[in-house]
Enzyme design. Structure first.
Site, PDB file in Angstrom:
ATOM      1  N   ASP A  49      -7.165  -1.518 -13.970  1.00  0.00           N
ATOM      2  CA  ASP A  49      -7.732  -2.516 -13.065  1.00  0.00           C
ATOM      3  C   ASP A  49      -9.212  -2.728 -13.363  1.00  0.00           C
ATOM      4  OD1 ASP A  49      -7.719  -4.168 -10.554  1.00  0.00           O
ATOM      5  OD2 ASP A  49      -9.054  -2.570  -9.882  1.00  0.00           O
ATOM      6  N   ASP A 118       1.096  -3.792 -11.393  1.00  0.00           N
ATOM      7  CA  ASP A 118       0.555  -2.437 -11.548  1.00  0.00           C
ATOM      8  C   ASP A 118       0.820  -1.907 -12.953  1.00  0.00           C
ATOM      9  OD1 ASP A 118      -0.248  -2.534  -8.923  1.00  0.00           O
ATOM     10  OD2 ASP A 118       1.383  -1.278  -8.164  1.00  0.00           O
ATOM     11  N   GLU A 121      -1.499  -3.380 -15.587  1.00  0.00           N
ATOM     12  CA  GLU A 121      -2.809  -2.722 -15.576  1.00  0.00           C
ATOM     13  C   GLU A 121      -2.731  -1.358 -16.258  1.00  0.00           C
ATOM     14  OE1 GLU A 121      -4.518  -4.730 -11.444  1.00  0.00           O
ATOM     15  OE2 GLU A 121      -3.634  -2.704 -11.407  1.00  0.00           O
TER      16      GLU A 121
END
Length: 229
Positions: A49, A118, A121
């Site tokens: 991230d 998710d 990332e």
């Protein structure tokens, strides 16, 4: 370690051959199947991230030398949000190689937006850990591609825009209510209502609660900004 055939193929789609294959395996391992000897991708997601954010911030600064912080922020948010990460994940077939527990597989985990975002990332972080920041930067710029240059000058999402519209008129923030959910677990369908202080209301449906909220907000904002005949 040797990667499975599906992960070798994924490497090719990704465009990065891992010197440390265990990093790729970890990046695609969801918490639902992790163990003491098989760590999940949550720590990599945390790092990815931040790497994605730095790459996008640099790219946007370079793409528009005159833009203010207020103009850059919504463009940045549009490019790093989970929905965009999930779109990129679908482009490269990341869902096909995710390692999931049985319950997550049965509930359609390979298509879930948050899970895909998710994992995307985590893959970025795995490349960073395997080959350094420049390799991760090159990967992000290549995978996000034209999205960077074509992001809308005013890229605020519909919920943000509706909230700003309401606040500018002295209203409370819009209120969202989940009014329905149907469909099988692996392909749910959500219906959301958004309401303003002035009594204006809209509903919308989508495959995720977040997407339904955005659609409802967009519809209500369009109606509020349309001049009355």
């Amino acid at each position: 370690m040797r990667l499975s055939a599906d992960l070798v193929e994924f490497q090719d789609r990704l465009g990065h051959k891992f010197r440390q294959p265990a990093l790729l395996l970890r990046a695609v391992t969801h918490a639902s199947i992790s163990s003491a000897t098989r760590p999940d991708n949550q720590r990599l997601e945390f790092l990815g991230d931040r790497v994605l954010g730095l790459v996008m911030a640099e790219a946007l600064l370079g793409a528009d030398l005159q833009a203010t912080e207020g103009q850059l922020a919504p463009r940045f948010n549009a490019l790093v949000r989970k929905e965009t990460c999930a779109e990129v994940a679908r482009d490269i077939g990341l869902g096909d190689v995710l390692k999931l527990g049985r319950s997550e597989m049965m509930s359609g985990g390979r298509r879930k937006e948050a899970l895909l975002g998710d994992a995307m990332e985590a893959v970025i972080a795995a490349v960073h850990q395997d080959a350094g920041f420049e390799a991760a930067r090159g990967l992000v710029l290549r995978l996000w591609g034209s999205r960077i240059g074509t992001v809308a000058p005013d890229a605020r999402d519909a919920k943000t825009s509706l909230q700003e519209w309401a606040q500018a008129r002295g209203m409370a923030p819009p209120h969202y209510t989940l009014t329905g959910r149907d469909g099988p677990d692996h392909q749910p369908h959500f219906k959301v209502e958004v309401r303003l202080d002035n009594g204006a209301v809209e509903t919308a449906s989508a495959g995720s609660k977040r997407a339904a909220e955005q659609a409802a907000a967009g519809a209500l904002l369009a109606r509020m900004e349309t001049p009355n005949d």
